[in-house]
Write a protein that holds these residues in place. Structure first.
Motif, short mmCIF file in Angstrom:
data_model
loop_
_atom_site.label_atom_id
_atom_site.label_comp_id
_atom_site.label_asym_id
_atom_site.label_seq_id
_atom_site.Cartn_x
_atom_site.Cartn_y
_atom_site.Cartn_z
N LYS A 101 -24.68 -36.28 15.77
CA LYS A 101 -25.94 -35.74 16.38
C LYS A 101 -26.65 -34.73 15.87
O LYS A 101 -27.71 -34.54 15.76
N ARG A 102 -25.66 -33.74 15.71
CA ARG A 102 -25.87 -32.36 15.21
C ARG A 102 -26.64 -32.51 13.73
O ARG A 102 -27.64 -32.04 13.35
N VAL A 103 -25.83 -33.29 12.92
CA VAL A 103 -26.32 -33.66 11.58
C VAL A 103 -27.77 -34.26 11.69
O VAL A 103 -28.52 -33.97 10.63
N GLU A 104 -27.79 -35.25 12.45
CA GLU A 104 -29.26 -36.01 12.57
C GLU A 104 -30.22 -34.94 12.92
O GLU A 104 -31.42 -35.10 12.25
N LEU A 105 -29.97 -34.17 13.75
CA LEU A 105 -31.21 -32.93 14.09
C LEU A 105 -31.45 -32.13 12.99
O LEU A 105 -32.60 -32.00 12.56
N GLN A 106 -30.47 -31.81 12.13
CA GLN A 106 -30.55 -31.10 10.92
C GLN A 106 -31.39 -31.73 9.89
O GLN A 106 -32.40 -31.20 9.32
N VAL A 107 -31.25 -33.16 9.73
CA VAL A 107 -31.87 -33.72 8.77
C VAL A 107 -33.41 -33.83 9.08
O VAL A 107 -34.14 -33.75 8.15
N GLN A 108 -33.57 -34.25 10.39
CA GLN A 108 -35.00 -34.34 11.09
C GLN A 108 -35.68 -32.67 10.91
O GLN A 108 -36.72 -32.85 10.30
N GLN A 109 -35.04 -31.75 11.03
CA GLN A 109 -35.55 -30.38 10.50
C GLN A 109 -36.01 -30.31 9.32
O GLN A 109 -37.02 -29.69 8.84
N LEU A 110 -35.08 -30.55 8.41
CA LEU A 110 -35.28 -30.61 6.85
C LEU A 110 -36.35 -31.29 6.36
O LEU A 110 -37.04 -30.90 5.63
N GLU A 111 -36.38 -32.53 7.17
CA GLU A 111 -37.53 -33.44 6.59
C GLU A 111 -38.85 -32.94 6.98
O GLU A 111 -39.72 -33.02 6.44
N GLN A 112 -38.70 -32.54 8.40
CA GLN A 112 -40.03 -31.65 8.55
C GLN A 112 -40.59 -30.56 7.51
O GLN A 112 -41.64 -30.43 7.26
N LEU A 135 -19.56 -39.43 9.23
CA LEU A 135 -19.37 -39.08 10.74
C LEU A 135 -19.47 -40.17 11.52
O LEU A 135 -18.82 -40.58 12.26
N GLN A 136 -20.45 -41.08 11.06
CA GLN A 136 -20.49 -42.56 11.87
C GLN A 136 -19.48 -43.26 11.60
O GLN A 136 -19.19 -44.11 12.41
N VAL A 192 -8.06 -39.03 22.60
CA VAL A 192 -9.02 -39.94 21.60
C VAL A 192 -10.38 -40.18 22.11
O VAL A 192 -11.23 -40.05 21.18
N ARG A 193 -10.58 -40.31 23.43
CA ARG A 193 -11.96 -40.38 23.95
C ARG A 193 -12.86 -39.03 23.49
O ARG A 193 -13.98 -39.02 23.33
N ARG A 194 -11.87 -38.07 23.65
CA ARG A 194 -12.62 -36.78 23.58
C ARG A 194 -12.71 -36.45 22.04
O ARG A 194 -13.95 -35.99 21.68
N GLY A 195 -11.87 -37.05 21.19
CA GLY A 195 -12.34 -36.86 19.73
C GLY A 195 -13.44 -37.90 19.37
O GLY A 195 -14.25 -37.53 18.40
N VAL A 196 -13.73 -39.05 20.10
CA VAL A 196 -14.75 -39.76 19.73
C VAL A 196 -16.23 -39.11 20.17
O VAL A 196 -17.21 -39.08 19.59
N ALA A 197 -16.21 -38.33 21.29
CA ALA A 197 -17.11 -37.59 21.59
C ALA A 197 -17.64 -36.40 20.68
O ALA A 197 -18.57 -36.13 20.46
N ASP A 198 -16.43 -35.58 20.18
CA ASP A 198 -16.61 -34.79 19.42
C ASP A 198 -17.33 -35.30 18.09
O ASP A 198 -18.13 -34.63 17.65
N VAL A 199 -16.98 -36.32 17.63
CA VAL A 199 -17.51 -36.93 16.36
C VAL A 199 -18.88 -37.22 16.36
O VAL A 199 -19.86 -37.11 15.86
N ALA A 200 -19.21 -37.72 17.73
CA ALA A 200 -20.66 -38.17 17.96
C ALA A 200 -21.30 -37.11 18.17
O ALA A 200 -22.50 -36.97 17.76
N THR A 201 -20.76 -35.96 18.68
CA THR A 201 -21.74 -34.50 18.81
C THR A 201 -22.10 -34.14 17.39
O THR A 201 -23.29 -33.68 17.23
N SER A 202 -21.10 -34.07 16.37
CA SER A 202 -21.40 -33.88 15.16
C SER A 202 -22.36 -34.60 14.41
O SER A 202 -22.87 -34.09 13.73
#
Length: 284
Positions: free
Chosen positions: A55-66, A111-112, A43-53
């Protein structure tokens, strides 16, 4: 029910009983706790995977906004230079990026939410695992104490196999000891009565055996006591003779008639006492 079904049932029942006999509840509890820890780790590993995803979406949103901001700036510059076509193209691209940004933001929200659910599940599972661990240790301690108490009780009551063997060995030793003592006593009685010959080389003659038998009886003690009294009476005549002579010489007075008579009596006893030493001298 067919024969094979009956054989299968018998085999399963025997196997189940054998497994029950070798099963240790403490090991079973430890195994269950280990499995729960593994599930919690997943379960903890699943939480870490979702948090990673997320975070990746947040980075993509930031790049597209730029990129969207850059296209907006370029479209303004094109309008300033009178290049409306370039401005329109830049705004068209910016619109496509904006739709991607909107889709990524929705995905980010999903994801959040999933991350929050998994985090809450992990916390609940952690609480259950902690509670199970406490209960497990309590059960193990109780089982260990009960097992030790049972072993002690069986040891004291002689129910256990080890104590039973020891008790049987002690009983056999006591029986053999009693049998040997009885046999030794019987042999001694037979040797004393003469029913058996002593082959140890220390044979006794008939006189010695007779004296031994006499020494073991109370009549011998009485005979010896009488002999001691006779020997003690024969060693005292000399002083009595002297006392008798003094009494005779002192009895010449008028008041010594009775004394003389007593002296005569003592004299006769003294004479009787002198005979014994004289005979002893003769015998010597």
């Amino acid at each position: 029910m067919s024969v094979f079904q009956r054989l299968s049932m018998i085999f399963k029942s025997k196997a189940n009983r054998a497994m029950d006999s070798v099963e240790d509840p403490r090991e079973t509890l430890d195994y269950s706790y280990q499995k729960q820890l593994e599930l919690l780790q997943k379960v903890r590993r699943g939480v870490a995977d979702v948090a990673t995803s997320r975070k990746r979406v947040e980075l993509q949103v930031q790049q597209l906004e730029q990129q969207s901001g850059k296209l907006e700036t370029q479209s303004r510059q094109a309008l300033e230079q009178g290049r409306e076509d370039l401005a329109r193209e830049a705004l068209t691209r910016r619109s496509g990026l904006q739709s991607q940004i909107d889709g990524l933001r929705q995905q980010h929200e999903q994801l959040q939410g999933e991350e929050q659910k998994l985090t809450l599940a992990a916390q609940r599972l952690q609480a259950k695992v902690d509670s199970f661990r406490t209960r497990k240790e309590t059960i193990k301690a109780t089982y260990t104490a009960a097992q030790a108490q049972t072993q002690i009780s069986e040891a004291f009551s002689g129910i256990s196999e080890e104590m039973g063997d020891v008790g049987m060995a002690v009983q056999r030793a006591e029986d053999k000891t009693a049998e040997m003592q009885a046999r030794a006593g019987a042999v001694d009685e037979l040797l004393e009565s003469g029913a058996l010959d002593d082959v140890s080389g220390s044979s006794r003659d008939d006189i010695q055996s007779e004296l031994d038998r006499m020494a073991s009886s109370s009549g011998v003690e009485l005979e010896l006591e009488r002999m001691k009294q006779e020997l003690g009476g024969g060693s005292a005549p000399a002083p009595q003779i002297e006392e008798g002579g003094t009494a005779s010489s002192g009895g010449t007075g008028g008041a010594g008639g009775s004394t003389a008579n007593g002296s005569g009596t003592n004299g006769s006893s003294a004479n009787g006492g002198q005979t014994q030493p004289y005979r002893q001298g003769e015998g010597a």
